[in-house]
Write an enzyme that holds these catalytic residues in place. Sequence first.
Site, PDB file in Angstrom:
ATOM      1  N   ALA A  63       0.871  -1.180   0.000  1.00  0.00           N
ATOM      2  CA  ALA A  63       0.000   0.000   0.000  1.00  0.00           C
ATOM      3  C   ALA A  63       0.905   1.225   0.000  1.00  0.00           C
ATOM      4  CB  ALA A  63      -0.865  -0.015   1.257  1.00  0.00           C
ATOM      5  N   GLY A 110       0.460  -5.167   0.674  1.00  0.00           N
ATOM      6  CA  GLY A 110      -0.722  -5.171  -0.189  1.00  0.00           C
ATOM      7  C   GLY A 110      -0.409  -5.699  -1.571  1.00  0.00           C
ATOM      8  N   GLU A 130      -0.707  -9.281  -1.315  1.00  0.00           N
ATOM      9  CA  GLU A 130      -2.127  -9.575  -1.095  1.00  0.00           C
ATOM     10  C   GLU A 130      -2.906  -9.512  -2.407  1.00  0.00           C
ATOM     11  OE1 GLU A 130      -2.325  -6.721   2.181  1.00  0.00           O
ATOM     12  OE2 GLU A 130      -3.238  -8.315   3.367  1.00  0.00           O
ATOM     13  N   GLU A 148       4.242  -5.790   6.998  1.00  0.00           N
ATOM     14  CA  GLU A 148       3.457  -4.767   7.691  1.00  0.00           C
ATOM     15  C   GLU A 148       3.820  -4.647   9.173  1.00  0.00           C
ATOM     16  OE1 GLU A 148       2.322  -6.935   5.556  1.00  0.00           O
ATOM     17  OE2 GLU A 148       0.770  -6.097   4.284  1.00  0.00           O
TER      18      GLU A 148
HETATM   19  N1  T1G Z   1       4.681   3.437   0.138  1.00  0.00           N
HETATM   20  C1  T1G Z   1       5.178   4.649  -0.198  1.00  0.00           C
HETATM   21  N2  T1G Z   1       6.482   4.877  -0.498  1.00  0.00           N
HETATM   22  C2  T1G Z   1       7.302   3.810  -0.476  1.00  0.00           C
HETATM   23  C3  T1G Z   1       6.858   2.511  -0.129  1.00  0.00           C
HETATM   24  C4  T1G Z   1       5.480   2.350   0.187  1.00  0.00           C
HETATM   25  N3  T1G Z   1       4.970   1.173   0.482  1.00  0.00           N
HETATM   26  N4  T1G Z   1       7.932   1.682  -0.189  1.00  0.00           N
HETATM   27  C5  T1G Z   1       8.985   2.423  -0.560  1.00  0.00           C
HETATM   28  N5  T1G Z   1       8.619   3.697  -0.730  1.00  0.00           N
HETATM   29  C6  T1G Z   1       9.469   4.789  -1.159  1.00  0.00           C
HETATM   30  C7  T1G Z   1      10.584   5.066  -0.161  1.00  0.00           C
HETATM   31  O1  T1G Z   1      10.128   5.936   0.851  1.00  0.00           O
HETATM   32  C8  T1G Z   1      11.635   5.702  -1.068  1.00  0.00           C
HETATM   33  O2  T1G Z   1      11.218   7.042  -1.291  1.00  0.00           O
HETATM   34  C9  T1G Z   1      11.468   4.962  -2.383  1.00  0.00           C
HETATM   35  O3  T1G Z   1      10.147   4.388  -2.347  1.00  0.00           O
HETATM   36  C10 T1G Z   1      12.473   3.841  -2.560  1.00  0.00           C
HETATM   37  O4  T1G Z   1      12.359   3.033  -1.373  1.00  0.00           O
HETATM   38  C11 T1G Z   1      -2.665  -3.100   2.786  1.00  0.00           C
HETATM   39  C12 T1G Z   1      -1.289  -2.031   4.860  1.00  0.00           C
HETATM   40  C13 T1G Z   1      10.242  -2.077  -1.563  1.00  0.00           C
HETATM   41  C14 T1G Z   1      12.131  -3.256  -0.375  1.00  0.00           C
HETATM   42  O5  T1G Z   1       6.305  -2.195   4.035  1.00  0.00           O
HETATM   43  O6  T1G Z   1      10.531  -2.316   2.067  1.00  0.00           O
HETATM   44  O7  T1G Z   1       0.826  -2.807   2.205  1.00  0.00           O
HETATM   45  O8  T1G Z   1      13.245   8.175  -0.356  1.00  0.00           O
HETATM   46  O9  T1G Z   1      14.718   3.466  -0.598  1.00  0.00           O
HETATM   47  O10 T1G Z   1      15.965   0.134  -0.780  1.00  0.00           O
HETATM   48  O11 T1G Z   1      -1.908  -4.953   3.978  1.00  0.00           O
HETATM   49  O12 T1G Z   1      11.090   0.303  -0.139  1.00  0.00           O
HETATM   50  O13 T1G Z   1      13.072   7.705  -2.816  1.00  0.00           O
HETATM   51  O14 T1G Z   1      11.576   9.447  -1.746  1.00  0.00           O
HETATM   52  O15 T1G Z   1      13.290   1.649   0.434  1.00  0.00           O
HETATM   53  O16 T1G Z   1      15.137  -0.469  -3.132  1.00  0.00           O
HETATM   54  C15 T1G Z   1       3.795  -2.765   3.103  1.00  0.00           C
HETATM   55  C16 T1G Z   1       8.105  -0.931   2.224  1.00  0.00           C
HETATM   56  C17 T1G Z   1       3.122  -1.440   3.183  1.00  0.00           C
HETATM   57  C18 T1G Z   1       7.358  -2.225   1.907  1.00  0.00           C
HETATM   58  C19 T1G Z   1      12.561  -1.267  -1.822  1.00  0.00           C
HETATM   59  N6  T1G Z   1       5.001  -2.671   2.294  1.00  0.00           N
HETATM   60  N7  T1G Z   1       9.169  -0.683   1.266  1.00  0.00           N
HETATM   61  O17 T1G Z   1      13.739  -0.957  -1.112  1.00  0.00           O
HETATM   62  O18 T1G Z   1      14.134   1.416  -1.932  1.00  0.00           O
HETATM   63  S1  T1G Z   1       1.672  -1.487   4.228  1.00  0.00           S
HETATM   64  C20 T1G Z   1       6.186  -2.356   2.850  1.00  0.00           C
HETATM   65  C21 T1G Z   1      10.330  -1.396   1.307  1.00  0.00           C
HETATM   66  C22 T1G Z   1       0.613  -2.513   3.345  1.00  0.00           C
HETATM   67  C23 T1G Z   1      -1.441  -3.856   3.227  1.00  0.00           C
HETATM   68  C24 T1G Z   1      -0.549  -3.068   4.112  1.00  0.00           C
HETATM   69  C25 T1G Z   1      11.395  -0.982   0.333  1.00  0.00           C
HETATM   70  C26 T1G Z   1      11.561  -1.912  -0.861  1.00  0.00           C
HETATM   71  P1  T1G Z   1      12.352   8.168  -1.581  1.00  0.00           P
HETATM   72  P2  T1G Z   1      13.689   2.408  -0.752  1.00  0.00           P
HETATM   73  P3  T1G Z   1      14.845   0.009  -1.762  1.00  0.00           P
END
Ligand code: T1G
Length: 701
Positions: free
Chosen positions: A62, A101, A104, A124
């Site tokens: 998400a 998500g 999912e 999450e």
């Molecule tokens: N939402 C918004 N921005 C995100 C994002 C996300 N989910 N993930 C990464 N970014 C932005 C991050 O802030 C950075 O921004 C850029 O992307 C590159 O990220 C409904 C409720 C995918 C392994 O927890 O683990 O889904 O600094 O530097 O090292 O059930 O990003 O460039 O401006 O980390 O290559 C669940 C979180 C969400 C994954 C890539 N998902 N992201 O790593 O790049 S909650 C997560 C990561 C959800 C559902 C629930 C990593 C990555 P900027 P980065 P990276």
Amino acid sequence: MSEVVSYEVKDSIGVISVNNPPVNALAQVVREGILKAVQTAQQDDSEAVVLRCEGRTFIAGADITEFGKPPKDPWLPEVLTAIENSSKPVIAAIHGTALGGGFEVALACHYRCAIASAKVGLPEVNLGLLPGAGGTQRVPRVAGVKAALDMITSGKPVPAAKARDMGLIDEVLAGEDLEAAAIAYAKDLLASGAPLKRIRDISIDPATVEPGFFDEARKRLAKRARGQIAPDRIVSCIQAAVELPMDEGLQRERELFQELVASPESAAMRHIFFAERQAAKIRDLPRETPIRDINKVAIIGGGTMGGGIAMCFANVGIPVIMIEINDEALERGLGIIRKNYGITVKKGKMSEQHMQSRLELISGSTDYGDLADVDLVIEAVFENLDLKKEIFAKLDTACKPGAILATNTSYQDVNAIAAATSRPDDVLGMHFFSPANVMKLLEVVRGDKTADDVLATAMKIGKAIGKVCVMSGVCYGFIGNRMLGGYGREAQMLLLDGCTPRQVDSALEKFGMAMGPLAMGDLAGLDVGYKARQARTDLPDDPRLYRMGTVLVEMGRHGQKTGSGFYKYDPETRARLDDPEVESLIRKQAEDLGVEQREISEEEILQRCFYPLINEGALILEEGIAQRPSDIDVVYVYGYAFPAAKGGPMFYADQVGLKNVYDKICEFRDRYGEDYWKPAPLLKELAEKGSSFAEWAAQQK
Ligand code: T1G
């Protein structure tokens, strides 16, 4: 559809392509686009649908930036229902990391295929959340209850092959051309008459779950929760997957997700998620700043720190040469590395072969002449400024032009070290935290003359070796250790005022600190702080200051390494035991000092320990030592085990309210004097304006 989602029928297969860089997060426009594409596919002549993504990864979750704001239609569950109810098979084609998500969405599809390098996961919990779009209901149905619990409470990604073995994906594709392979896979499915396989149609036999499984899981998870509530709610969701029909289970999951997304713990952990990434950005460093190639690294000093740092580079395939003063010291240093790797292999976390391949990257020498080809040197010798200056003068002549010369010093003046060379622009600090091969924090200390490309290179190589990098200016103790002074001071002052070591440490551990300050002192060695204090000339002449630490060291009680410090330690189990002898010693010292002992609340313990930390943080911001309050939060969460569920000291201060913090500091100043309790001007200013560190940070951009 939307500008970030396209749909096209190719060879009778409908292909939905998501293109929302950088990680294809499920922003509202993406959800809307996927929903419209699925609806279009129901009416056209496609026989099946492939859902894929452009860029470096399948949907990574998400859009976290949307949390805390009013949700916009279509909600994710609505999109998943449309996929699941499709009249034709929908196949998720996964590359990169399908997370949260994103995974999912894939689980709502009828089939999932992935290239071998892909990973899937539900992280999450790292944000104080739980999978809120069916992950807790679908994963147990395909992978089993225990595997689901481990996967969702750990948040760890699962490689494609293992995911297939667990039933989480159906096919690992050969080659790397995902779209073509996915279309071919879809056609195979059609040719074989594969049914519309919906995970929701699988039910779990409650008899397959051992009695007491969920209660035991809750107890085990509570032990390491450190203020986090999401793990407990995840257990409840998975229990619902066993005990309730799918739709009721989804309802339960949605209720608990809503509780978590509104919780202060999740707000704090989402703050840390973005703060960690923000810290990597140096405000006055142009994005196009060039990076120097780092193909070979030297470590000067084979102690615990030097050995740990050497491992960081070997672990990512970079050759390392360790320099020591003589063969005996060198052998000892290389022995530390072999021992550390051996422990990892013994724990089953690394294969023997893997260890060997890393050890082959590590060499040693006692001759500075062997440094002629290294690109980066990290000095990790004893904390003595003269010795460091002497070493840097030698490095200046031994190393090639353009080699970066870094010091791992915890406290010393990086500018003075740089001045010992003819190339101060190639010099900076890279302050690792012990054990260096484990702790994630790296303070990158920018000297007055450090060149931009040297700073940019250090930040990049730090990330490459798996560290969370925070830039610091030059001051005594940089960011973390400078702030720690007041925290440790007050922990000992509280003893004289009437607390036992256990009371102080328990209050802080209940707050969420991994270990209280007195137990931490015993672990690090009370003699370390004792020696550092002997060298300082800036400390107030106050007999109460670090009194108990001094008395214990002079009694030979240095902490765990001597079997006793603030506590005594069971020689067998190394359990931390209260020591009545220390408690009576504290009372005696207080009496000798004329300090009247009293009952002290847990709240006062937290205030006395954390508010000096926050106050020093405000001074550090004013002086420009740290770029932003959130950088300080990252330092404390990754370097000092401050609970992520509290967001770091500066985020926590904003939650308490800066006026409350400021007023309490003024109260302590009036009681204990300005030597220790002098409100930082920035804190005073923000408190009087009713503002916060977050608002101040927003104005600095
Ligand atoms: N939402 C918004 N921005 C995100 C994002 C996300 N989910 N993930 C990464 N970014 C932005 C991050 O802030 C950075 O921004 C850029 O992307 C590159 O990220 C409904 C409720 C995918 C392994 O927890 O683990 O889904 O600094 O530097 O090292 O059930 O990003 O460039 O401006 O980390 O290559 C669940 C979180 C969400 C994954 C890539 N998902 N992201 O790593 O790049 S909650 C997560 C990561 C959800 C559902 C629930 C990593 C990555 P900027 P980065 P990276």
